[in-house]
Design a protein around this motif. Structure first.
Motif, PDB file in Angstrom:
ATOM      1  N   ASN A 195       0.859  -1.182   0.000  1.00  0.00           N
ATOM      2  CA  ASN A 195       0.000   0.000   0.000  1.00  0.00           C
ATOM      3  C   ASN A 195       0.898   1.235   0.000  1.00  0.00           C
ATOM      4  O   ASN A 195       1.742   1.387   0.889  1.00  0.00           O
ATOM      5  N   TYR A 200     -12.155  -0.126  -6.949  1.00  0.00           N
ATOM      6  CA  TYR A 200     -11.574  -1.470  -6.997  1.00  0.00           C
ATOM      7  C   TYR A 200     -11.611  -1.942  -8.439  1.00  0.00           C
ATOM      8  O   TYR A 200     -12.663  -2.229  -8.982  1.00  0.00           O
ATOM      9  N   HIS A 222     -11.666  -2.475   2.513  1.00  0.00           N
ATOM     10  CA  HIS A 222     -11.708  -1.228   1.750  1.00  0.00           C
ATOM     11  C   HIS A 222     -13.082  -1.103   1.099  1.00  0.00           C
ATOM     12  O   HIS A 222     -13.246  -1.465  -0.072  1.00  0.00           O
ATOM     13  N   GLU A 235      -7.524   4.447  -3.569  1.00  0.00           N
ATOM     14  CA  GLU A 235      -8.210   5.364  -2.657  1.00  0.00           C
ATOM     15  C   GLU A 235      -7.936   6.786  -3.122  1.00  0.00           C
ATOM     16  O   GLU A 235      -6.848   7.321  -2.922  1.00  0.00           O
ATOM     17  N   THR A 276     -13.259   5.202  -3.142  1.00  0.00           N
ATOM     18  CA  THR A 276     -12.427   4.026  -3.374  1.00  0.00           C
ATOM     19  C   THR A 276     -12.873   3.276  -4.627  1.00  0.00           C
ATOM     20  O   THR A 276     -14.042   2.928  -4.780  1.00  0.00           O
TER      21      THR A 276
END
Length: 229
Positions: A95, A140, A158, A133, A138
């Motif tokens: 991350n 994906y 998340h 993010e 957020t």
């Protein structure tokens, strides 16, 4: 924030004043509305190294100076073959906060290699999904993948505002598994189907996906269209 779709698995957005593109397969993409020599970006993010995802990464990065974010094997390949220097290697579970927001690599179930013109197959590490993010929420991007139950774990860790998920079948999830992933595991606020209709192998009717999804707002985008985040 506008997040646009540009055929196959290509998405583009601007966050905090920085321009980001994911999997820039433009040249040779019959559905792309973009021109590789006109794309201006600050960051290029790759899910994996198949030709329909790696795409125009090298030429765009060399022309714009964009930072390329990918797994180490893919970046070693790009650096050795194309001389790219502005790169940031990451791996699954990692991350990192960049200027535009955070990037986290997560698993995907697929293959990952690049076939050279002479037929040589180059291994490029694990395939991945990406959790982004941004200032607006957020995202994906599942990458190319089959169905797996840890999608729920990813979404629990998340919560997803916008999901991009393949529906093409044959090489990835089809409509049945993709809709199951959305309804049972990911449950995003919005979802956009990707990785379909580009080739005969992956012809699908996205309306069937829309009908099957009950736990998210579905946006079927034509190349160049966008969804608000």
């Amino acid at each position: 924030m506008k997040v646009s779709f540009h055929g196959q698995s290509v998405i583009y957005f601007e966050s905090k004043g920085y321009k980001v593109i994911v999997d820039p397969f433009i040249t040779g993409n019959p559905l792309s509305d973009l021109k590789a020599d006109e794309v201006e970006v600050d960051y290029i993010i790759l899910t994996h190294g198949h030709g329909d995802h790696l795409g125009d990464t090298a030429s765009i990065a060399k022309r714009t100076g964009a930072t390329v974010i990918a797994l180490p094997e893919a970046l070693d390949y790009l650096s050795n073959k194309h001389g790219l220097e502005n790169v940031h290697p990451m791996n699954i579970g990692g991350n990192v906060e960049f200027n535009f927001g955070k990037v986290k690599y997560v698993q995907a179930f697929h293959s990952n290699s690049f076939t050279e013109e002479n037929g040589e197959i180059v291994y490029l590490g694990m395939p991945t999904g990406i959790v982004l993010e941004t200032e607006a929420g957020t995202i994906y991007h599942t990458g190319d993948t089959g169905l797996f139950s840890d999608m729920k774990l990813i979404a629990d860790r998340h919560p997803v505002d916008l999901c991009f998920i393949p529906i093409g079948d044959n090489f990835t999830m089809g409509i049945d598994d993709a809709s199951y992933a959305i309804n049972e595991f990911i449950k995003p606020k919005k979802v956009v189907p990707i990785h379909y209709d580009t080739f005969d192998y992956i012809k699908q009717d996205p309306k069937d996906f829309e009908k099957a999804v009950t736990e998210a707002e579905v946006s079927i985008l034509k190349p160049g269209e966008y969804v608000e985040l």
